[in-house]
Each structure stands twice: as C-alpha cells, then as structure tokens.
Design a protein around this motif. Sequence first.
Motif, PDB file in Angstrom:
ATOM      1  N   ILE A 138      17.311   1.431  -4.998  1.00  0.00           N
ATOM      2  CA  ILE A 138      16.590   1.324  -3.453  1.00  0.00           C
ATOM      3  C   ILE A 138      15.631   2.170  -3.072  1.00  0.00           C
ATOM      4  CG2 ILE A 138      16.965   2.148  -0.802  1.00  0.00           C
ATOM      5  CD1 ILE A 138      19.547  -0.011  -1.071  1.00  0.00           C
ATOM      6  N   ARG A 139      14.636   1.984  -3.233  1.00  0.00           N
ATOM      7  CA  ARG A 139      13.475   3.115  -3.032  1.00  0.00           C
ATOM      8  C   ARG A 139      12.590   2.422  -2.012  1.00  0.00           C
ATOM      9  NH1 ARG A 139      11.554   3.411  -9.398  1.00  0.00           N
ATOM     10  NH2 ARG A 139      10.489   4.745  -8.790  1.00  0.00           N
ATOM     11  N   TYR A 142      10.608  -1.447  -1.013  1.00  0.00           N
ATOM     12  CA  TYR A 142      11.233  -2.366  -1.422  1.00  0.00           C
ATOM     13  C   TYR A 142      11.515  -2.391  -0.027  1.00  0.00           C
ATOM     14  CZ  TYR A 142      12.564  -0.564  -6.066  1.00  0.00           C
ATOM     15  OH  TYR A 142      12.564  -0.259  -7.095  1.00  0.00           O
ATOM     16  N   VAL A 144      14.060  -5.047   1.724  1.00  0.00           N
ATOM     17  CA  VAL A 144      15.732  -5.330   1.636  1.00  0.00           C
ATOM     18  C   VAL A 144      16.794  -5.940   2.587  1.00  0.00           C
ATOM     19  CG1 VAL A 144      17.419  -3.741   1.670  1.00  0.00           C
ATOM     20  CG2 VAL A 144      16.440  -3.457  -0.116  1.00  0.00           C
ATOM     21  N   VAL A 203      17.754  -6.877  -2.639  1.00  0.00           N
ATOM     22  CA  VAL A 203      15.893  -6.912  -2.891  1.00  0.00           C
ATOM     23  C   VAL A 203      15.614  -7.887  -2.762  1.00  0.00           C
ATOM     24  CG1 VAL A 203      14.351  -5.233  -3.979  1.00  0.00           C
ATOM     25  CG2 VAL A 203      16.448  -4.079  -3.642  1.00  0.00           C
ATOM     26  N   ASP A 205      11.560  -7.791  -2.256  1.00  0.00           N
ATOM     27  CA  ASP A 205      10.384  -7.706  -2.815  1.00  0.00           C
ATOM     28  C   ASP A 205      10.014  -6.103  -2.850  1.00  0.00           C
ATOM     29  OD1 ASP A 205       7.309  -7.952  -1.166  1.00  0.00           O
ATOM     30  OD2 ASP A 205       7.635  -8.498  -3.508  1.00  0.00           O
ATOM     31  N   LYS A 206       9.113  -5.427  -3.794  1.00  0.00           N
ATOM     32  CA  LYS A 206       8.663  -4.360  -4.133  1.00  0.00           C
ATOM     33  C   LYS A 206       7.544  -4.255  -4.207  1.00  0.00           C
ATOM     34  CE  LYS A 206      12.445  -3.677  -7.178  1.00  0.00           C
ATOM     35  NZ  LYS A 206      12.825  -3.343  -8.936  1.00  0.00           N
ATOM     36  N   LYS A 207       6.854  -3.551  -2.681  1.00  0.00           N
ATOM     37  CA  LYS A 207       6.170  -3.161  -2.393  1.00  0.00           C
ATOM     38  C   LYS A 207       5.444  -1.315  -3.523  1.00  0.00           C
ATOM     39  CE  LYS A 207       4.100  -4.983   1.305  1.00  0.00           C
ATOM     40  NZ  LYS A 207       4.688  -6.474   1.107  1.00  0.00           N
ATOM     41  N   ARG A 208       4.136  -1.006  -3.717  1.00  0.00           N
ATOM     42  CA  ARG A 208       3.649  -0.374  -4.151  1.00  0.00           C
ATOM     43  C   ARG A 208       3.407   0.581  -3.350  1.00  0.00           C
ATOM     44  NH1 ARG A 208      -0.950   1.300  -6.484  1.00  0.00           N
ATOM     45  NH2 ARG A 208      -0.979   3.137  -7.894  1.00  0.00           N
TER      46      ARG A 208
END
Lengths: 227, 313
Positions: A138-139, A142, A144, A203, A205-208
């Motif tokens: 988890i960063r 994300y 979540v 998780v 999706d991962k956003k930049r």
Amino acid sequence: MQSIRSSSTRLLQRNRFSISNTLLRFTSSSSSENELRKLGGGYDPFPSTRAFDSYLISSLTKAVPFSSPLPKQSFMYSSRYFSTVGDSVPRGFPVVSAPDVSPRIKFKRLDKTAKHIMQIVDKEAVEEVRTRREIPEIRPGYIVQLKVEVPENKRRVSIVKGIVIARRNAGLNSTFRIRRLVAGVGVESMFPLYSPNLREIKVLDKKRVRRAKLYYLRDKMNALKKH
Amino acid sequence: MAAVSRGLLSRITQIFPIRSLTLSSSQSLPHSNFFLTQRFSSEITGAPSRIIEAKPVEMSGISKRTGIIAVKCGMTALWDKWGARVPVSILWVDDNIVSQVKTVEKEGIFALQIGCGHKKAKHLTMPELGHFRGQGVDLKRKLREFPVTEDALLPVGTELGVRHFVPGQFVDVTGITRGKGFQGVMKRWKFKGGPASHGCSKAHRKGGSTGQRDDPGKVFKGRKMPGRMGAEQRTVKNVWVYKIDPARNLIWVRGQVPGAEGNFVFIKDAHYKKPDVSKLPFPTYLSPEDEDPSELEPLVADLGEVDPFMLAE
C-alpha cells in the motif's frame, strides 16, 4: 545445588564462546598478550576456565600465522574494538539459524540491548501477521477497497473504498490513511496495517503521485468548500 | 573472636558484681563457667539451624513471594484475540539469581537478595567482588532485596525466571522514573498558573502566593516550588501481565512502567489486587530437569471465552 552447577556450566560455555568469537578477529600475537594480561589482572570466578582459555589463545595464535599490517596504535584500542566488534555478532551463544529462537544478546549498554530486543520482537510480530494474512503493498496514491470488521458495531463488516493519502511505517503499528467521500462529505480514516480487524485489502487502481503525503487533496477534493 | 569475648564480658558484668571482673573468664567460678558455656554454646560455635531447600510448598494467605528484577525494553501495542488494542511494556528478565538469604537469626528479617544481569570483574569494587565470591554466585549488575515470609525462602544460587509470574495476574512494578530536570511549578506540582490575558502581568506560569504575612512571617516547609523533577523511585500498581515468553525471558505487561528504556525495574506480586493463591508457583517456578527452556511457547493471558464486544450489545 544442581541449579548452581547448571548455571556455572552455562557460563563456562559462554566464556569460552566469547573468547573464541573475539579472538578470531585478532591475528597478531601482541593483542593476545593483552588478552592474557587482562585475564590475569581481573578477578576470575571460574579458575578452571583460565587454564582452558590461555590454552585456547596459545593454540589459536600458533595456528594463525603472524601477519599484521595494522600499525602499533591499533592495539591500544583493542579493548574498545573488543566490545563493538563483538557486538555485531551476538556474544555468548552462536547464532542459531532457526527463525523462532533468537540468539542470546550480551551487550554492554543496557538501553542498546533493550532497543535491539524491541526490534527483534517487532519484526517477529510483523512476520507472524504477514504469513497468516496476505497484505498487499500500500503506497500513497493507490485506490484501495477494504473490508473492515468493527468490533464495537456488533462485528459488522463494512466496505471502505478510497485513496491512500499517507502511510506511516512503525513496525507492527504501521498505519495508513484513506480519504473518501461519504454522503458528499470528505472523510479521512486511519487504519493500522496489521490489525486483525482488516479482513481484506484489495488494490483497485494506482495513481501517479509525486509525494509521500497527499494532504493537498484536502483542498482539491473538498465538496464543502465554496470557490 | 574479639566480638565474642566482648559479648561474654558484658554478660559477665550483668550477672556478677564488678569485683569479680578482675578474674578472667577462664578463671571464674566453675558453676558460673558451666552456666556461661551452656548459655552461649550455640552462639560461640555458630551452628546453622536453618536448611533451606528449593522445593514447591503450599502457599498460604499470608505468604509473600519474592520479586524479580527486569530491564525495561520499551512499549508497543498488540491486539488481543478479540481484536482489542492492548498497550504493552516489554520487560526483559536477565538471569535472575538468589545471591543472599537473610534470616531472622543473623540479619533480623527474612529476605532474599536477587541479582540481575552480568558485570565484568574489572567494573566491580573489591567489596562487591568479595560478596559474590563469598556467596559463590557469578557477578551481577544489580542487586535488590525483597522481603519475604519464612516459607518463601530459597537457597543461594536458585535461578528465578519469567515463569515466576502467571499471565493474567496483577503485579506492582517499581522503577526510577525518567529525569525531567529543573521544572516549573505547573509541570512539577500541577498548578493551574495564572490567566493568559485580562491584564495578567507576567505571571502566567508562576506559583502565586507562598504564604501569609507577618504571622507566621515565614514560608512553611514543604511549600511546592520549582525544582528538579523525576529520577526518583515510584511504583505503578496493579499492572496486568499479558504475556510471558520463557524462551527469551520476556514479560509483556499492560500499560506503562516507570523509567526509561534500559533501566532496571523490580516486579512483585500486587499488594491490592492479590492473585489467586493456588495458581502461583510458590516459592518460585522450579523447572524440571528435562525441560528445555528454549522450546517453550509464549503463554498469553486467558481472556475468557465470551466476546466482550458482543456482550455490550
């Protein structure tokens, strides 16, 4: 007096191991002389070990050839090196490779030992939780979805979905914050990563993002704020 | 020997008048000689009347067990089996051993002196070294005496471990608190201070008045004023033991414990919330010979079968 005998034999072993561990670092004979002088000067509660230890020292120095590129001054620091070099490998018992048995730690400063013990205990607790449950990475950034079981609320499993805006690493007490819109209001909630109440973490999706803490979203994603 | 003869002479002056003092003790009257020897034979020969063995004994209501010395490692938080958060302090019991037994015949009280930790011989003074050598115990870093009852005495050299306590019992933990330095009256004595505004001139954190006027004309002793705070012995009572790890000699207790990390704390059975007498190992936990301490699993306190959160609904 079996207890005294057992404790004394354990200490004998410890003394022997400590001497052998630290002697492996020194390859010159003059440092071994310091060793013998130190042993002779101090009070030895176990006179039987002194004979053994001096025999050990003499045998080791005979085996290892005299090759010392170190200058003379380093031998004066031998007493200091003795403690710190010995500390990197736990003195006393040899390092056990089994993960659940930690090696005996014998440092000089008690608060350093205390912090070391805390570290070991914390790491083991984290390992135990990780093996039992699958926790993805988890960063911040994300999206979540969590399934949280709230014990106060009659153990209902609620679904929480939002963006991770912060993550705090603290061993077993690592936490992360999630920001989501609940009924048109922005709500931030903090969850401990290794809590047994977090049933499932997915998780989506991962956003930049270019930050570790996305607190700027409080102004950006605020539905209540009037422009 | 001089002390014995001094004692003898003082007793002779008590019994006989002063003119008989000219005679030495060996030349006194035969019946008095016999009387003296009969009376003081046990003191002169010094026969040990007490043999202490380490074996399990029934604990009575007025018995008092010994305590142990531990090192405070730090604090963390765990989840118990129902999912509630438990703040814990971790205490490390580092090789406790009984280093001296005090009895009523010799010292006047029943007590056990416990030693903890390890120390090099070069860091100990000669009197301390002599004490350890005389008792036949290896060199310890910290010694502390725990008064006990007569049935809880243990022989010199008995090792005390973490299993002396049972998870789920209450203990009192004593330690030297963290030093806070020179502190003002608001932090040290919890004074309210002065108002922050409304015309208060330069007295926001002061102590205010220190007494009356001409009568008594002085400040009473014990007046709370700024000074050095902390670094004194305090006891935290009724601390719940959550978990015990015999393989590594660690105790997890709930809540805070006085002192900083790396300092010694002294753990005893709780005085107010007395534990159940039948569950405690008395006088201490004596491990059987075939038990390997590194193979034991940690013991966690029994939290009950009923979910406390479901009960509340």
